[in-house]
Design a protein around this motif. Structure first.
Motif, PDB file in Angstrom:
ATOM      1  N   UNK A  49       0.833  -1.204   0.000  1.00 28.39           N
ATOM      2  CA  UNK A  49       0.000   0.000   0.000  1.00 28.39           C
ATOM      3  C   UNK A  49       0.868   1.255   0.000  1.00 28.39           C
ATOM      4  N   UNK A  50       1.924   1.259   0.792  1.00 27.89           N
ATOM      5  CA  UNK A  50       2.825   2.414   0.832  1.00 27.89           C
ATOM      6  C   UNK A  50       3.480   2.638  -0.527  1.00 27.89           C
ATOM      7  N   UNK A  51       3.874   1.554  -1.184  1.00 28.97           N
ATOM      8  CA  UNK A  51       4.494   1.681  -2.503  1.00 28.97           C
ATOM      9  C   UNK A  51       3.505   2.248  -3.519  1.00 28.97           C
ATOM     10  N   UNK A  52       2.253   1.805  -3.456  1.00 29.85           N
ATOM     11  CA  UNK A  52       1.230   2.329  -4.362  1.00 29.85           C
ATOM     12  C   UNK A  52       1.031   3.826  -4.136  1.00 29.85           C
ATOM     13  N   UNK A  53       0.908   4.243  -2.863  1.00 31.09           N
ATOM     14  CA  UNK A  53       0.684   5.660  -2.556  1.00 31.09           C
ATOM     15  C   UNK A  53       1.838   6.507  -3.063  1.00 31.09           C
ATOM     16  N   UNK A  54       3.078   6.018  -2.900  1.00 27.34           N
ATOM     17  CA  UNK A  54       4.251   6.779  -3.317  1.00 27.34           C
ATOM     18  C   UNK A  54       4.368   6.866  -4.832  1.00 27.34           C
ATOM     19  N   UNK A  55       3.822   5.886  -5.548  1.00 27.95           N
ATOM     20  CA  UNK A  55       3.962   5.827  -7.003  1.00 27.95           C
ATOM     21  C   UNK A  55       2.994   6.748  -7.734  1.00 27.95           C
ATOM     22  N   UNK A  56       1.990   7.289  -7.049  1.00 30.79           N
ATOM     23  CA  UNK A  56       1.021   8.165  -7.703  1.00 30.79           C
ATOM     24  C   UNK A  56       1.620   9.551  -7.916  1.00 30.79           C
ATOM     25  N   UNK A  57       1.067  10.286  -8.836  1.00 33.98           N
ATOM     26  CA  UNK A  57       1.570  11.628  -9.132  1.00 33.98           C
ATOM     27  C   UNK A  57       0.424  12.646  -9.015  1.00 33.98           C
ATOM     28  N   UNK A  58       0.423  13.459  -7.953  1.00 33.14           N
ATOM     29  CA  UNK A  58       1.390  13.435  -6.856  1.00 33.14           C
ATOM     30  C   UNK A  58       1.132  12.245  -5.931  1.00 33.14           C
ATOM     31  N   UNK A  59       2.082  11.923  -5.042  1.00 37.48           N
ATOM     32  CA  UNK A  59       1.869  10.813  -4.101  1.00 37.48           C
ATOM     33  C   UNK A  59       0.624  11.043  -3.262  1.00 37.48           C
ATOM     34  N   UNK A  60      -0.086   9.968  -2.965  1.00 36.31           N
ATOM     35  CA  UNK A  60      -1.288  10.076  -2.144  1.00 36.31           C
ATOM     36  C   UNK A  60      -0.913  10.198  -0.668  1.00 36.31           C
ATOM     37  N   UNK A  61      -1.664  11.036   0.030  1.00 34.97           N
ATOM     38  CA  UNK A  61      -1.460  11.159   1.470  1.00 34.97           C
ATOM     39  C   UNK A  61      -1.797   9.835   2.150  1.00 34.97           C
ATOM     40  N   UNK A  62      -1.022   9.510   3.175  1.00 32.40           N
ATOM     41  CA  UNK A  62      -1.245   8.287   3.946  1.00 32.40           C
ATOM     42  C   UNK A  62      -1.608   8.663   5.378  1.00 32.40           C
ATOM     43  N   UNK A  63      -2.726   8.145   5.863  1.00 33.12           N
ATOM     44  CA  UNK A  63      -3.116   8.286   7.259  1.00 33.12           C
ATOM     45  C   UNK A  63      -3.238   6.889   7.852  1.00 33.12           C
ATOM     46  N   UNK A  64      -3.010   6.783   9.149  1.00 31.93           N
ATOM     47  CA  UNK A  64      -3.050   5.489   9.826  1.00 31.93           C
ATOM     48  C   UNK A  64      -4.096   5.534  10.926  1.00 31.93           C
TER      49      UNK A  64
END
Length: 463
Positions: A49-64
């Motif tokens: 999931x972290x890799x997917x979020x980082x690969x988007x343009x722009x990267x998607x925000x991650x909340x936990x």
């Protein structure tokens, strides 16, 4: 996202009720509409999931999201990805009963079910629905803190998923900088997927109750304040109470509610002896009654919270002592706010009185937590029955918390900063972390240089 080969669930707005349920938090003001809510079934799901979020343009925000009990939006994201740890909630007590392993999505109820069966205890939250993760990473003030310190002082090790997907174990010996940072520095350094806590011998039975003290004027409040000052001279780590400025239904008259609590109290005699002076000022709305375990204690407030307005804003800070001038001034502010608007009369101010000595046993630089002098904590709960009064509640909580911090500084000569567990995220990090902030920023640069974990009080330098 749906193509990721993860074992857990991936929810989006098209998922219907399941998605809506996953957005729900303890406060309706904490809900934001994420693009995706991912509920990992295994730790190995999270790096994907972290890799997917980082690969988007722009990267998607991650909340936990751990428990989702806080009134901030830290565990939510508008248009980003929420990693909901609720399926990772396993709790395992070691065979020697000296430690307990808790996955990052567990609630304290999950922990108390295990400790209660084994007749042991752990430093945890007073309410069952609080998430272990957020509570611990912010410090963790609990009912056993008078005897054993904060939750972070009882943390032996942790397992953390880093921004690049690596899964590391951290303790005083392994990744010690990371271990230092997560003990009071919040969730800015990675996703803690497992905590290992020290276990303590059984501290019960636990006697609780409720005293209602009507306050007709400031003289009544002064009597309560004077009594607290005198009572604290004999207080031990086994006795504590929380004090509320509240308007209990159905009359909604202004009252001081006192919730006494005692440890090691088999028949309730200890509670009656210790809190006898308070019985002379108030009437017992709930009798002093021993409870067998923390699982029972953590559900004591369920009935009161069941009908409480869910538009909830909370802020809090620390204070040095129960100064009469401080209590009196806050009472006036609360009284005026709740008197003039029926929408907000469920708003309350809570003051915790737990012996603070064990908190000060740890030096300020030994963990990321800023304040290690003896102190107490308080919280302002702004509750509204309507959307129209939400801003008023938010302003009230901010105003009172700021006032308490400033007034306590004036009276004690100590600026204690902000209580991290009650922050909203707009506080200056210097006020939250103090002299520990530069080291936290160095550790942030080491473990999360791209600032993937940005929700909450950010330690990332603005420059």
């Amino acid at each position: 996202m749906e193509s990721l080969q993860i074992k857990g669930a991936i929810l989006s707005p098209s998922s219907g009720d399941a998605y809506t349920a996953a957005l729900k938090r303890n406060s309706d003001l904490s809900t934001l509409r994420a693009a995706y809510v991912v509920q990992p079934a295994t730790v190995s799901d999270i790096p994907l999931v972290l890799a997917y979020a980082a690969a988007q343009s722009p990267p998607l925000e991650v909340a936990v999201k751990g428990g989702g009990a806080h009134s901030s939006t830290w565990a939510s994201s508008e248009g980003g990805i929420v990693i909901d740890l609720s399926k990772l909630n396993k709790v395992t007590l070691a065979e020697d009963k000296q430690s307990i392993s808790v996955q990052g999505g567990a609630l304290w109820e999950d922990v108390y079910k295990v400790t209660s069966q084994a007749n042991v205890d752990v430093v945890g939250a007073p309410l069952w629905f609080v998430g272990v993760g957020g509570f611990t990473l912010g410090g963790g003030y609990g009912p056993l803190s008078g005897e054993h310190g904060l939750a972070i002082d009882n943390l032996l090790s942790a397992t953390v998923v880093l921004d690049d997907g690596r899964v590391v174990r951290t303790s005083a010996e392994e990744e010690p900088d990371l271990f230092w940072a997560i003990r009071g520095g919040g969730g800015q350094f990675g996703i803690v997927v497992e905590f290992v806590f020290k276990v303590h011998p059984y501290a019960g039975p636990f006697t609780g109750g409720l005293l209602v003290c009507p306050v007709a004027d400031k003289a009544d409040l002064a009597k309560i304040s004077d009594l607290i000052t005198e009572w604290k001279k004999a207080q031990t780590s086994a006795e504590r109470f929380t004090l509320h400025f509240s308007r209990p239904p159905p009359e909604f008259k202004p009252c001081v509610l006192i919730f006494p609590s005692t440890l090691h109290d088999a028949d309730g005699a200890r509670a009656h002896d210790s809190f006898a002076p308070f019985l002379e000022l108030g009437r017992p709305a709930l009798p002093f009654k021993p409870a067998p375990d923390f699982l029972t204690v953590s559900h004591a407030a369920d009935r009161a919270l069941e009908h409480a307005p869910r538009r909830l804003a909370i802020r809090g800070t620390m204070f040095t002592d129960f100064f009469p001038e401080l209590l009196g001034a806050v009472w006036d502010k609360w009284l005026e706010f709740t008197e003039g608007n029926a929408d907000v009369r469920s708003s309350a101010v809570l003051w915790d009185c737990t012996v603070p000595d064990r908190i000060a046993d740890v030096k300020p630089g030994d963990t990321a937590l800023k304040t290690r002098v003896p102190h107490y904590w308080m919280a302002v709960q702004g509750r509204s029955t309507t959307d129209e009064s939400v801003d008023a509640c938010r302003n009230f909580t901010a105003d009172v918390a700021q006032f308490v911090r400033a007034k306590n500084t004036e009276l004690s000569g100590q600026d204690l900063g902000w209580l991290f567990n009650m922050c909203q995220g707009d506080e200056k990090p210097e006020d939250v972390f103090g002299e520990n902030l530069p080291r936290l920023r160095e550790i942030k640069d080491k473990y999360d240089p791209k600032n993937v974990f940005s929700r909450g009080v950010s330690v990332k330098s603005r420059t």
